[in-house]
Design an enzyme around this catalytic site. Structure first.
Site, PDB file in Angstrom:
ATOM      1  N   ASP A  70       0.895  -1.146   0.000  1.00  0.00           N
ATOM      2  CA  ASP A  70       0.000   0.000   0.000  1.00  0.00           C
ATOM      3  C   ASP A  70       0.932   1.193   0.000  1.00  0.00           C
ATOM      4  O   ASP A  70       1.823   1.302   0.842  1.00  0.00           O
ATOM      5  CB  ASP A  70      -0.931   0.019   1.213  1.00  0.00           C
ATOM      6  CG  ASP A  70      -2.083   1.003   0.978  1.00  0.00           C
ATOM      7  OD1 ASP A  70      -2.588   1.059  -0.163  1.00  0.00           O
ATOM      8  OD2 ASP A  70      -2.460   1.723   1.904  1.00  0.00           O
ATOM      9  N   GLY A 154       1.238   6.834 -11.763  1.00  0.00           N
ATOM     10  CA  GLY A 154       0.661   7.538 -10.614  1.00  0.00           C
ATOM     11  C   GLY A 154       1.121   8.980 -10.538  1.00  0.00           C
ATOM     12  O   GLY A 154       1.095   9.711 -11.535  1.00  0.00           O
ATOM     13  N   LYS A 176      15.080   4.928 -10.672  1.00  0.00           N
ATOM     14  CA  LYS A 176      13.907   4.987  -9.804  1.00  0.00           C
ATOM     15  C   LYS A 176      13.949   3.864  -8.761  1.00  0.00           C
ATOM     16  O   LYS A 176      13.728   4.103  -7.573  1.00  0.00           O
ATOM     17  CB  LYS A 176      12.623   4.891 -10.630  1.00  0.00           C
ATOM     18  CG  LYS A 176      11.372   4.980  -9.758  1.00  0.00           C
ATOM     19  CD  LYS A 176      10.087   4.802 -10.523  1.00  0.00           C
ATOM     20  CE  LYS A 176       8.924   4.677  -9.556  1.00  0.00           C
ATOM     21  NZ  LYS A 176       7.647   4.462 -10.207  1.00  0.00           N
ATOM     22  N   ARG A 182       9.107   2.259  -2.914  1.00  0.00           N
ATOM     23  CA  ARG A 182       8.768   0.845  -3.109  1.00  0.00           C
ATOM     24  C   ARG A 182      10.040   0.027  -3.302  1.00  0.00           C
ATOM     25  O   ARG A 182      10.163  -1.073  -2.776  1.00  0.00           O
ATOM     26  CB  ARG A 182       7.831   0.671  -4.298  1.00  0.00           C
ATOM     27  CG  ARG A 182       7.218  -0.731  -4.361  1.00  0.00           C
ATOM     28  CD  ARG A 182       6.229  -0.915  -5.501  1.00  0.00           C
ATOM     29  NE  ARG A 182       5.097  -0.022  -5.356  1.00  0.00           N
ATOM     30  CZ  ARG A 182       4.893   1.058  -6.116  1.00  0.00           C
ATOM     31  NH1 ARG A 182       5.729   1.378  -7.066  1.00  0.00           N
ATOM     32  NH2 ARG A 182       3.840   1.810  -5.923  1.00  0.00           N
TER      33      ARG A 182
END
Length: 199
Positions: A70, A154, A176, A182
């Site tokens: 999440d 996103g 990234k 993440r």
């Protein structure tokens, strides 16, 4: 080879995850690949609650180790909104450019030092035998003044990473993964998984 289900339908995420777990003897598949169409209701009050709920419910259906994340964007000037509601901010069907516009309007005339924000990622793992793992990490940045870059997904195009001098969506996948919330949370989870899979 161990098959791990990642509780997402987002192909971008699966690609990111497989790249990070590439040197482990596991294959990460999406819910779609596993033939699971169930939608988990994310009604937790924290990233961790939502991640664990998804992992457990999908694990119970697929009966395999299940990972779930999440993640979201916290904008300090907006009292850490959209936060856990990032994916549903202004409604799930709202295109991201429209969401960007709304955020830019809220931050109009707000100076750079008050545009601080972070991406947060919480990753949960649920094993069929009842074991549970959680990892958590963030990446700090500021909300930019325009949307830039073609990579990522996103809110990446409006998130400026000062240390790189670029927007998140301008970074290559490798760049990234090295700094993203993440990516960092996944590497922590990877170490935990290695230990658990050796047991």
């Amino acid at each position: 080879m161990e098959t791990i289900i990642f509780a997402t339908k987002n192909k971008g995420k699966i690609k990111e995850i497989n790249a990070i777990l590439a040197d482990m003897n596991v294959e990460v598949v999406s819910m779609e690949d596993a033939g699971i169409t169930f939608d988990v209701v994310e009604d937790g009050t924290s990233f961790e609650e939502n991640a664990m709920k998804k992992a457990v419910q999908i694990m119970e259906i697929g009966n395999k180790i299940t990972l779930s994340d999440d993640s979201g964007l916290e904008i300090d000037y907006m009292d850490k909104a959209p936060g856990i509601y990032s994916a549903r901010f202004m409604g799930e069907e709202t295109p991201y450019p429209q969401r960007f516009q709304a955020i830019f309007e809220k931050l109009e005339n707000v100076p750079e030092e008050k545009r601080t924000a972070r991406f947060v990622s919480c990753i949960a793992a649920a094993f069929p035998d009842g074991r549970r793992l959680v990892s958590y990490d963030t990446v700090e940045g500021i909300i930019g003044w325009e949307a830039k870059g073609e990579n990522g997904f996103g809110y990446d195009p409006i998130f400026f990473v000062p240390e790189k001098g670029k927007y998140m969506a301008e970074l290559s996948p490798e760049e990234k993964n090295a700094i993203s919330h993440r990516g960092k949370a996944l590497r922590k989870m990877k170490e935990m998984l290695k230990k658990e899979l050796e047991k």
